[in-house]
Design a protein around this motif. Structure first.
Motif, PDB file in Angstrom:
ATOM      1  N   UNK A   1       1.532  12.646 -10.731  1.00 52.33           N
ATOM      2  CA  UNK A   1       1.919  11.244 -10.599  1.00 52.33           C
ATOM      3  C   UNK A   1       2.200  10.905  -9.143  1.00 52.33           C
ATOM      4  N   UNK A   2       1.989   9.655  -8.789  1.00 52.65           N
ATOM      5  CA  UNK A   2       2.262   9.203  -7.427  1.00 52.65           C
ATOM      6  C   UNK A   2       3.764   9.287  -7.149  1.00 52.65           C
ATOM      7  N   UNK A   3       4.096   9.496  -5.897  1.00 50.44           N
ATOM      8  CA  UNK A   3       5.498   9.596  -5.499  1.00 50.44           C
ATOM      9  C   UNK A   3       6.141   8.211  -5.467  1.00 50.44           C
ATOM     10  N   UNK A   4       7.411   8.177  -5.767  1.00 50.58           N
ATOM     11  CA  UNK A   4       8.160   6.934  -5.656  1.00 50.58           C
ATOM     12  C   UNK A   4       8.420   6.658  -4.173  1.00 50.58           C
ATOM     13  N   UNK A   5       8.699   5.418  -3.814  1.00 56.17           N
ATOM     14  CA  UNK A   5       9.017   5.127  -2.406  1.00 56.17           C
ATOM     15  C   UNK A   5      10.192   5.959  -1.892  1.00 56.17           C
ATOM     16  N   UNK A   6      11.172   6.218  -2.766  1.00 55.14           N
ATOM     17  CA  UNK A   6      12.328   7.032  -2.376  1.00 55.14           C
ATOM     18  C   UNK A   6      11.895   8.469  -2.078  1.00 55.14           C
ATOM     19  N   UNK A   7      11.017   9.014  -2.921  1.00 56.56           N
ATOM     20  CA  UNK A   7      10.522  10.379  -2.704  1.00 56.56           C
ATOM     21  C   UNK A   7       9.679  10.449  -1.427  1.00 56.56           C
TER      22      UNK A   7
ATOM     23  N   UNK B   1       0.849  -1.177   0.000  1.00 55.52           N
ATOM     24  CA  UNK B   1       0.000   0.000   0.000  1.00 55.52           C
ATOM     25  C   UNK B   1       0.894   1.239   0.000  1.00 55.52           C
ATOM     26  N   UNK B   2       0.603   2.185  -0.864  1.00 54.10           N
ATOM     27  CA  UNK B   2       1.380   3.411  -0.960  1.00 54.10           C
ATOM     28  C   UNK B   2       1.188   4.255   0.301  1.00 54.10           C
ATOM     29  N   UNK B   3       2.144   5.111   0.548  1.00 49.69           N
ATOM     30  CA  UNK B   3       2.111   5.950   1.743  1.00 49.69           C
ATOM     31  C   UNK B   3       0.845   6.785   1.806  1.00 49.69           C
ATOM     32  N   UNK B   4       0.435   7.330   0.666  1.00 49.03           N
ATOM     33  CA  UNK B   4      -0.751   8.191   0.646  1.00 49.03           C
ATOM     34  C   UNK B   4      -1.998   7.434   1.115  1.00 49.03           C
ATOM     35  N   UNK B   5      -2.180   6.211   0.644  1.00 53.45           N
ATOM     36  CA  UNK B   5      -3.345   5.420   1.052  1.00 53.45           C
ATOM     37  C   UNK B   5      -3.266   5.048   2.531  1.00 53.45           C
ATOM     38  N   UNK B   6      -2.066   4.730   2.984  1.00 52.09           N
ATOM     39  CA  UNK B   6      -1.871   4.399   4.395  1.00 52.09           C
ATOM     40  C   UNK B   6      -2.219   5.601   5.271  1.00 52.09           C
ATOM     41  N   UNK B   7      -1.745   6.765   4.861  1.00 52.06           N
ATOM     42  CA  UNK B   7      -2.024   7.990   5.626  1.00 52.06           C
ATOM     43  C   UNK B   7      -3.526   8.275   5.623  1.00 52.06           C
ATOM     44  N   UNK B   8      -4.179   8.132   4.472  1.00 51.01           N
ATOM     45  CA  UNK B   8      -5.633   8.356   4.398  1.00 51.01           C
ATOM     46  C   UNK B   8      -6.383   7.441   5.366  1.00 51.01           C
ATOM     47  N   UNK B   9      -6.010   6.169   5.372  1.00 54.94           N
ATOM     48  CA  UNK B   9      -6.664   5.209   6.276  1.00 54.94           C
ATOM     49  C   UNK B   9      -6.409   5.575   7.735  1.00 54.94           C
ATOM     50  N   UNK B  10      -5.181   5.995   8.035  1.00 53.62           N
ATOM     51  CA  UNK B  10      -4.846   6.359   9.413  1.00 53.62           C
ATOM     52  C   UNK B  10      -5.508   7.667   9.842  1.00 53.62           C
TER      53      UNK B  10
END
Length: 154
Positions: A45-51, A1-10
């Motif tokens: 565009x979605x951010x890369x894991x590094x970004x 799960x991308x960071x953005x989705x994780x943050x939204x859920x949290x």
């Protein structure tokens, strides 16, 4: 799960739990993600894991510096808020290296690049910053490299 989705859920969980400090920290991260995604050249565009890692590291560093500033100004109320938000942000970062692990990795990097003294600080820091990004604070890495290079017992 991308960071953005994780943050939204949290964020939803924090809203249900009425956890204002967590909610504020998570909204701040989400805001930074959205700004980064809409930055020039990103085209939404979605951010890369590094970004994402760089973004979280930067947010943590900002909180740490703000807490230090508030401590110097004897504003413990604001310092506590910054430290609480820092703790929440650090939950999304990889586990930080212990001092012993950091020294071990840095000694390996120093040997690999052939550094012999303090004049090679830039060479070592270039490699260390890339390899240890998100695993240790840049200031701690720099201080440790400096101490290791000034110690001739490598």
């Amino acid at each position: 799960m991308a960071l953005k989705e994780t943050i939204d859920a949290d964020i939803k969980k924090a809203m249900l739990a009425k956890d204002k400090v967590r909610l504020t920290a998570l909204r701040s991260i989400k805001s930074q993600i959205m700004l980064a995604e809409t930055a020039e050249g990103q085209h939404g565009a979605a951010l890369t894991p590094d970004a994402e890692m760089k973004l979280l590291t930067k947010a943590a560093k900002q909180r740490r510096e703000a807490a230090e500033m508030y401590q110097k100004q004897f504003r413990s109320d604001l310092e506590e808020i910054e430290l609480a938000e820092l703790t929440i942000i650090e939950e999304y970062l990889p586990k930080q290296l212990s001092e012993a692990d950091l020294v071990e990795k840095l000694v390996g990097i120093i040997q690999r690049v052939g550094a012999t003294g303090p004049s090679d600080l830039g060479k070592v820091m270039g490699v260390a910053a890339r390899e240890l990004a998100g695993l240790a604070d840049g200031r701690v890495i720099s201080q440790t490299v400096n101490n290791l290079l000034n110690n001739t017992n490598l």
